[in-house]
Design a protein around this motif. Structure first.
Motif, PDB file in Angstrom:
ATOM      1  N   GLN A   8       0.828  -1.218   0.000  1.00 21.76           N
ATOM      2  CA  GLN A   8       0.000   0.000   0.000  1.00 21.76           C
ATOM      3  C   GLN A   8       0.853   1.255   0.000  1.00 21.76           C
ATOM      4  O   GLN A   8       0.537   2.229  -0.673  1.00 21.76           O
ATOM      5  CB  GLN A   8      -0.928   0.011   1.219  1.00 21.76           C
ATOM      6  N   LYS A  45       2.475   8.968  -9.095  1.00 21.01           N
ATOM      7  CA  LYS A  45       3.316   8.218  -8.152  1.00 21.01           C
ATOM      8  C   LYS A  45       2.920   6.743  -8.126  1.00 21.01           C
ATOM      9  O   LYS A  45       3.783   5.853  -8.085  1.00 21.01           O
ATOM     10  CB  LYS A  45       3.201   8.811  -6.745  1.00 21.01           C
ATOM     11  N   GLN A  46       1.611   6.485  -8.128  1.00 15.99           N
ATOM     12  CA  GLN A  46       1.154   5.094  -8.123  1.00 15.99           C
ATOM     13  C   GLN A  46       1.586   4.371  -9.402  1.00 15.99           C
ATOM     14  O   GLN A  46       1.987   3.210  -9.368  1.00 15.99           O
ATOM     15  CB  GLN A  46      -0.367   5.030  -7.978  1.00 15.99           C
ATOM     16  N   LYS A  47       1.518   5.081 -10.532  1.00 19.15           N
ATOM     17  CA  LYS A  47       1.943   4.474 -11.792  1.00 19.15           C
ATOM     18  C   LYS A  47       3.454   4.218 -11.806  1.00 19.15           C
ATOM     19  O   LYS A  47       3.907   3.189 -12.295  1.00 19.15           O
ATOM     20  CB  LYS A  47       1.517   5.343 -12.977  1.00 19.15           C
ATOM     21  N   PRO A  68      -3.697  -0.840  -4.931  1.00 19.97           N
ATOM     22  CA  PRO A  68      -2.854   0.084  -5.706  1.00 19.97           C
ATOM     23  C   PRO A  68      -3.548   1.373  -6.103  1.00 19.97           C
ATOM     24  O   PRO A  68      -2.880   2.328  -6.497  1.00 19.97           O
ATOM     25  CB  PRO A  68      -2.497  -0.740  -6.948  1.00 19.97           C
ATOM     26  N   THR A  69      -4.879   1.437  -6.026  1.00 20.39           N
ATOM     27  CA  THR A  69      -5.587   2.637  -6.487  1.00 20.39           C
ATOM     28  C   THR A  69      -6.140   3.487  -5.342  1.00 20.39           C
ATOM     29  O   THR A  69      -6.907   4.408  -5.576  1.00 20.39           O
ATOM     30  CB  THR A  69      -6.750   2.243  -7.426  1.00 20.39           C
ATOM     31  N   VAL A 114      -6.312   7.553  -5.440  1.00 20.60           N
ATOM     32  CA  VAL A 114      -6.082   7.885  -6.847  1.00 20.60           C
ATOM     33  C   VAL A 114      -7.403   8.300  -7.477  1.00 20.60           C
ATOM     34  O   VAL A 114      -8.440   7.684  -7.244  1.00 20.60           O
ATOM     35  CB  VAL A 114      -5.481   6.663  -7.594  1.00 20.60           C
ATOM     36  N   ARG A 174      -7.167   5.975 -11.950  1.00 24.69           N
ATOM     37  CA  ARG A 174      -7.604   4.621 -11.618  1.00 24.69           C
ATOM     38  C   ARG A 174      -7.881   3.821 -12.886  1.00 24.69           C
ATOM     39  O   ARG A 174      -7.474   2.666 -13.035  1.00 24.69           O
ATOM     40  CB  ARG A 174      -8.889   4.725 -10.773  1.00 24.69           C
TER      41      ARG A 174
END
Length: 599
Positions: free
Chosen positions: A93, A150-152, A171-172, A175, A180
């Motif tokens: 996470q 950042k998540q990507k 992961p989303t 976001v 998403r």
């Protein structure tokens, strides 16, 4: 018949943890058995504290089961975790990006850590950067990226080597809907083109609908498993939509339905109406009496409907207290007065915030009336968090006019801050302190003491269902309880305005229902609520919302008006669809303007 190849097989696995401060044993996973076919997309869903993250960490070989058997990629992960870790990728996470390093330097660092050969890096990087649309930002520091970017980047770093199994823990979370959607396109591409096996945990049930198989967990046990249609089956024939009379907020009808827990399993606002699940044994005359003549139209069950029915079968879901606290401030209006008042408790005109040459908020103007639930929406990096922080008095404005509770925030932030409550996006309390110690500490910071503080702690402990957990360290509480504690702390001093920064991020649907029941009741008592959220369905609870992008205000109005501004003559247009349409349209206008200037 050819035997199905399995990427993962768990049989009767258990995991217990010792909470050192209380010397109590917590059963995180209790006898879970499951199989994950190779090349499939599998979801783990369930309420906070259900054991989803613990399971993923066992699959990754980071912690060992106390009992049972666990085989990952035909390897016993208990006896040989390193062999498994060499063949999988795991994105927790809170993925550890190095914010001072550029996008390219983060990729290089993770490639070095995983021993990716130099000769394969170039092609792998190009593919990942194209998939994540980060190819234009390779030299930008990771700390300067938006939340979605950042998540990507975290996903790209996780995939610098080509794994056989990908484990993704929510992961989303945090976001926006556009990012998403892009993340899910990347995951789908990986499954189609690389036959990758993916196991994902998610708080978004619409995301889980995409998966081939779903495992529903509750209190460490497997409650149900199967394809999405099998889970939906639990709610089939029980789902309806009712549209309240014109002018009535849908949250009012929702609260009315949820008050009858004998006949109604669940109710949520949806596209200006209320979607509800009736109890299988409910009598039609009781439902008709609840709706007071409003027509109920049958609709197809969704995965989330089946999920809520399963949880209702497990334990009785009772609504929280109707009134969140006894209001003592003489200036606070009653519910009836609040509905008739046009008092502006927040006024914003031509608000600007710059960071160097970068304009984060660009001449934004709006006002908020006392007792409103007011939503600030926007994609990651749109400027809404900066606006939010200025409204709270946490960040000074560069220019413009900003008045909160009658105080000019550009010149006197401290007096205004005493009249507001704030719940941060990330858990901001002291993890080593117990629930009781956090309440006492922050009560003192709000100048509460003696009998007054004791009574306020008793009230918020009762209203946020924290009784029995007073001596638990707050850092080990499940996410839903941490959120309740943060809300309790924010309301200790009975503020006039409550600021909530993505308070339901990562929280399961059941806890989100409980949260919004409390927020609705606070609004009825005259407390003004300012909220940011990436759950677009939650915008339906708001009286009015603004949507920001690229620092500018691009839409403002009631949820009904926003759907209209999105071109939503179709009554079934959701707030997420409206949001995506509005933002995409504004971005296309910006691109057209840039092209015109370049000619």
């Amino acid at each position: 018949m050819e035997q199905m190849q399995l990427a993962l097989a768990a049989t009767g696995i258990y995991k217990r943890f010792l909470v050192k401060k209380t010397s109590q044993i917590t059963q995180a996973v209790a006898g879970v058995s499951m199989e994950v076919p190779a090349g499939s997309l599998t979801a783990l869903v369930g309420p906070d504290g259900a054991g989803k993250t613990t399971l993923l960490r066992m699959f990754a070989g980071l912690i060992k089961p106390d009992d049972g058997h666990l085989q990952v990629l035909d390897v016993n992960v208990v006896t040989d975790p390193q062999r498994v870790q060499d063949r999988i990728s795991y994105m927790p996470q809170r993925f550890g990006l190095y914010e001072d390093l550029s996008v390219q330097e983060n990729l290089d660092l993770y490639a070095d850590l995983h021993g990716v050969p130099q000769e394969v890096r170039g092609q792998r990087y190009r593919r990942l950067l194209e998939m994540t649309d980060l190819i234009r930002f390779t030299q930008r520091p990771a700390g300067k990226l938006s939340g979605g970017m950042k998540q990507k980047l975290g996903l790209a770093c996780t995939l610098v080597r080509s794994p056989e199994l990908l484990l993704l823990d929510e992961p989303t979370v945090g976001v926006d809907p556009l990012s998403r959607r892009e993340l899910w396109e990347i995951i789908g591409q990986l499954i189609d083109e690389e036959q990758l096996t993916v196991v994902i945990t998610t708080a978004y049930l619409d995301e889980a609908e995409r998966c081939a198989r779903i495992h529903v967990l509750e209190e460490g046990k497997l409650l149900a498993e199967g394809p999405p249609d099998e889970i939906r089956q639990h709610a089939r024939g029980l789902c309806f939509v009712a549209t309240p009379t014109q002018g009535q907020p849908s949250r009012v009808l929702q609260a009315q339905l949820l008050d009858d827990s004998r006949n109604i399993i669940d109710a949520v606002p949806q596209s200006g109406a209320v979607r509800f699940i009736r109890h299988p044994h409910a009598r039609q005359q009781d439902i008709d009496a609840l709706l007071s003549g409003i027509e109920a139209i049958p609709v197809e069950a969704r995965l989330e409907d089946g999920f809520m029915v399963l949880l209702r079968e497990q334990y009785q879901m009772t609504p929280p207290d109707t009134l969140p606290f006894e209001r003592s401030a003489p200036s606070a209006p009653t519910s009836e007065e609040n509905r008739q008042s046009d008092e502006k408790i927040i006024e914003v005109r031509d608000l600007v915030r710059k960071f160097g040459d970068f304009i984060a908020v660009d001449h934004v103007s709006f006002s908020v009336q006392r007792g409103e639930i007011f939503g600030l929406l926007g994609p990651n990096g749109a400027g809404k968090t900066t606006t939010f922080r200025m409204l709270c008095g946490l960040l000074p404005a560069t220019s413009g006019f900003l008045r909160v509770t009658g105080v000019d925030l550009r010149h006197a932030r401290a007096p205004a801050r005493r009249r507001i409550g704030y719940v941060a996006q990330k858990f901001a309390l002291y993890g080593d302190l117990t629930v009781q110690e956090n309440l006492e500490f922050f009560g003192g910071a709000y100048s509460l003491s003696g009998e007054r503080l004791r009574k306020r702690i008793q009230t918020v402990t009762r209203l946020f269902d924290l009784a029995g957990r007073e001596q638990s360290p707050s850092g080990v509480l499940p996410g839903g309880f941490r959120q309740r504690l943060a809300m309790a702390v924010g309301l200790l001093h009975e503020p006039e305005i409550l600021f909530l920064d993505e308070p339901t991020s990562g929280i399961d649907p059941l806890r989100r229902r409980e949260f919004w029941r409390r927020i609705t009741a606070l609004s009825e008592m005259g407390t003004t609520i300012i909220i940011t959220t990436h759950f677009m369905e939650e915008a339906e609870y708001c009286d009015r919302i603004v949507i920001q992008d690229n620092g500018r205000l691009v839409a403002m109005g009631t949820p009904y008006e926003i759907r209209g501004q999105a071109g939503g003559k179709d009554a079934t247009l959701t707030m997420e669809e409206a949001f995506i349409r509005i933002v995409a349209r504004e971005r296309e206008r910006d691109k057209s303007a840039e092209r015109a200037l370049s000619l």
